[in-house]
Write a protein that holds these residues in place. Structure first.
Motif, mmCIF file in Angstrom:
data_model
loop_
_atom_site.group_PDB
_atom_site.id
_atom_site.type_symbol
_atom_site.label_atom_id
_atom_site.label_comp_id
_atom_site.label_asym_id
_atom_site.label_seq_id
_atom_site.Cartn_x
_atom_site.Cartn_y
_atom_site.Cartn_z
ATOM 1 N N GLY A 245 0.699 -1.359 0.022
ATOM 2 C CA GLY A 245 0.021 -0.168 0.051
ATOM 3 C C GLY A 245 0.803 1.055 -0.070
ATOM 4 N N LEU A 246 2.042 1.314 0.749
ATOM 5 C CA LEU A 246 2.954 2.305 0.719
ATOM 6 C C LEU A 246 3.407 2.496 -0.514
ATOM 7 N N SER A 247 3.953 1.536 -1.133
ATOM 8 C CA SER A 247 4.414 1.626 -2.639
ATOM 9 C C SER A 247 3.446 2.093 -3.643
ATOM 10 N N PHE A 248 2.196 1.700 -3.449
ATOM 11 C CA PHE A 248 1.128 2.411 -4.223
ATOM 12 C C PHE A 248 1.028 3.825 -4.071
ATOM 13 N N CYS A 249 1.123 4.171 -2.666
ATOM 14 C CA CYS A 249 0.828 5.614 -2.551
ATOM 15 C C CYS A 249 2.052 6.796 -2.985
ATOM 16 N N LEU A 250 3.171 5.793 -2.833
ATOM 17 C CA LEU A 250 4.291 6.704 -3.357
ATOM 18 C C LEU A 250 4.516 6.922 -5.023
ATOM 19 N N PHE A 251 3.872 5.589 -5.449
ATOM 20 C CA PHE A 251 3.745 5.638 -7.037
ATOM 21 C C PHE A 251 2.844 6.498 -7.530
ATOM 22 N N ALA A 252 1.862 6.741 -6.794
ATOM 23 C CA ALA A 252 0.664 7.690 -7.241
ATOM 24 C C ALA A 252 1.157 9.023 -7.038
ATOM 25 N N THR A 277 -3.622 0.453 8.749
ATOM 26 C CA THR A 277 -4.656 -0.577 8.528
ATOM 27 C C THR A 277 -5.454 -0.287 7.254
ATOM 28 N N ILE A 278 -5.504 1.004 6.878
ATOM 29 C CA ILE A 278 -6.271 1.610 5.610
ATOM 30 C C ILE A 278 -4.993 1.265 4.389
ATOM 31 N N LEU A 279 -3.788 1.451 4.868
ATOM 32 C CA LEU A 279 -2.574 1.222 3.636
ATOM 33 C C LEU A 279 -2.691 -0.461 3.522
ATOM 34 N N SER A 280 -2.774 -1.136 4.406
ATOM 35 C CA SER A 280 -2.820 -2.856 4.203
ATOM 36 C C SER A 280 -4.008 -2.919 3.237
ATOM 37 N N LEU A 281 -5.142 -2.345 3.464
ATOM 38 C CA LEU A 281 -6.405 -2.579 2.530
ATOM 39 C C LEU A 281 -6.108 -2.119 1.227
ATOM 40 N N VAL A 282 -5.467 -1.051 0.995
ATOM 41 C CA VAL A 282 -4.996 -0.725 -0.263
ATOM 42 C C VAL A 282 -4.077 -1.328 -1.070
ATOM 43 N N GLY A 283 -2.979 -1.991 -0.234
ATOM 44 C CA GLY A 283 -2.130 -2.816 -0.697
ATOM 45 C C GLY A 283 -2.745 -4.195 -1.466
ATOM 46 N N ILE A 284 -3.708 -4.710 -0.822
ATOM 47 C CA ILE A 284 -4.612 -5.926 -1.062
ATOM 48 C C ILE A 284 -5.428 -5.525 -2.126
ATOM 49 N N ARG A 290 -5.029 -4.558 -9.477
ATOM 50 C CA ARG A 290 -3.878 -3.736 -10.136
ATOM 51 C C ARG A 290 -4.282 -2.544 -10.346
ATOM 52 N N LEU A 291 -4.381 -1.831 -9.146
ATOM 53 C CA LEU A 291 -4.663 -0.446 -9.163
ATOM 54 C C LEU A 291 -3.751 0.406 -9.776
ATOM 55 N N ARG A 292 -2.473 0.273 -9.651
ATOM 56 C CA ARG A 292 -1.338 0.967 -10.077
ATOM 57 C C ARG A 292 -1.424 1.176 -11.565
ATOM 58 N N GLU A 293 -1.881 -0.045 -12.494
ATOM 59 C CA GLU A 293 -1.948 -0.150 -13.697
ATOM 60 C C GLU A 293 -2.935 0.688 -14.111
ATOM 61 N N LYS A 294 -4.010 0.744 -13.649
ATOM 62 C CA LYS A 294 -5.313 1.406 -14.023
ATOM 63 C C LYS A 294 -5.129 2.852 -13.735
ATOM 64 N N LEU A 295 -4.331 3.302 -12.541
ATOM 65 C CA LEU A 295 -3.867 4.774 -12.461
ATOM 66 C C LEU A 295 -3.160 5.162 -13.620
ATOM 67 N N GLU A 296 -2.067 4.415 -13.859
ATOM 68 C CA GLU A 296 -1.286 4.917 -14.633
ATOM 69 C C GLU A 296 -1.659 5.025 -16.168
ATOM 70 N N THR A 297 -2.679 3.891 -16.428
ATOM 71 C CA THR A 297 -3.376 4.265 -17.820
ATOM 72 C C THR A 297 -4.338 5.438 -17.763
ATOM 73 N N ARG A 298 -4.819 5.728 -16.683
ATOM 74 C CA ARG A 298 -5.671 6.870 -16.636
ATOM 75 C C ARG A 298 -4.933 8.278 -16.587
ATOM 76 N N VAL A 299 -3.780 8.404 -15.866
ATOM 77 C CA VAL A 299 -3.065 9.558 -16.004
ATOM 78 C C VAL A 299 -2.465 9.825 -17.389
ATOM 79 N N LYS A 300 -2.124 8.728 -18.177
ATOM 80 C CA LYS A 300 -1.501 8.935 -19.427
ATOM 81 C C LYS A 300 -2.808 9.464 -20.216
#
Length: 302
Positions: A245-252, A277-284, A290-300
């Motif tokens: 989850g931390l990785s995703f937040c830093l990626f965003a 706890t929220i961070l753990s749920l974000v990681g799940i 695949r949240l980061r792939e969707k986010l990256e596609t949306r930003v592009k």
């Protein structure tokens, strides 16, 4: 200076530094901090030494440690020398940071379990009695039932705490070795930025199996090996998903260019437990859909 003579001089220098650190960790108030640094000389030696060389160097350090500081410190000397040597050898063989950190965590786990075993069976220390004494230190604001449950949980998840502690300590040593190695022109392989970390999706299956088993069979497994195993698996995977989850937040934050907010984000997420706890749920969710792939596609797409 001939290469062999240069190696001998480096061996002597690093052994001298390690012995000074061992002495300081044994006889001074700096012991807890200095003990972190003892594996460093062995890492810096092992990146350009053979395995037999490091075996002899580690044994020499253990013997000298016995003479200078006594048998108990000699055991710690052997443990730290082995730890640093294995990490350094894996740096040189794998040319990657994560396998070395994982190996260091494995050595830490084995060393900690050996220490606990020798204390429990060699000196006859009763850990249950220690936990009972700890239970008497309950803060007044915390209900007794909740505090007793916390003590019981800590007792169960000690193996996971040792593993996580080993990874954290090995990661700190890796960071220090990278800084020193850069100055000595002995480059240590770098870890990927946290925003690029991603764990296998298969971990989700283990997590849900552990959760369902604990929910359905909690009473029947109480006090058994399976309760201990599943609780340790759950706590360990919670830590992994928190990192995801931390990785995703830093990626965003990186994707949107929020570089100035990144340190504040990291501090806030780890200071306040509900956010962890929220961070753990974000990681799940990141692994699951695949949240980061969707986010990256949306930003592009803009």
């Amino acid at each position: 200076m001939p290469s062999k003579t240069k190696h001998l001089a480096e061996n002597a220098l690093m052994l001298g530094i390690a012995l000074v650190l061992l002495f300081l960790s044994t006889y001074t108030v700096l012991g807890g901090f200095v003990s972190f640094l003892i594996p460093l000389p062995f890492i810096l030696l092992a990146v350009n030494r053979t395995v037999p060389n490091m075996v002899w160097i580690s044994l020499a350090f253990t013997f000298l440690g016995w003479i200078i500081t006594g048998p108990f410190a000699a055991a710690f000397a052997f443990f730290t020398a082995t730890w640093g040597s294995i990490m350094g050898i894996i740096y040189s063989k794998k040319r990657a940071a994560l396998p070395a950190i994982a190996a260091g965590a494995g050595v830490f786990f084995l060393g900690a379990v050996s220490l606990l075993g020798s204390v429990a069976f060699g000196i006859n220390v009763d850990f249950n009695a220690i936990l009972q004494e700890v239970s008497k230190l309950r803060p007044e604001m915390l209900p007794k039932e909740q505090y007793d449950q916390l003590i019981q949980l800590i007792k169960i998840v000690i193996p996971t705490m040792i593993v996580i502690g080993g990874f954290l300590w090995s990661a700190i040593i890796h960071g220090l070795a990278s800084l020193i190695g850069r100055r000595l022109r002995r480059p240590i392989p770098a870890l990927k930025p946290i925003r690029e970390w991603s764990f296998p999706r298969s971990l989700l299956y283990y997590y849900f199996i552990a959760m369902i088993s604990l929910l359905l069979f909690a009473e029947s497994m109480q006090g058994t090996f399976w309760e201990i195993a599943l609780m340790n698996l759950k706590v360990m995977l919670d830590a992994v998903f928190t990192l995801q989850g931390l990785s995703f937040c830093l990626f965003a934050a990186y994707l949107y260019g929020w570089k100035r907010l990144t340190p504040v984000l990291v501090v806030c997420l780890f200071i306040f437990p509900p956010l962890s706890t929220i961070l753990s749920l974000v990681g799940i969710f990141d692994l699951g859909i695949r949240l980061r792939e969707k986010l990256e596609t949306r930003v592009k797409r803009g």
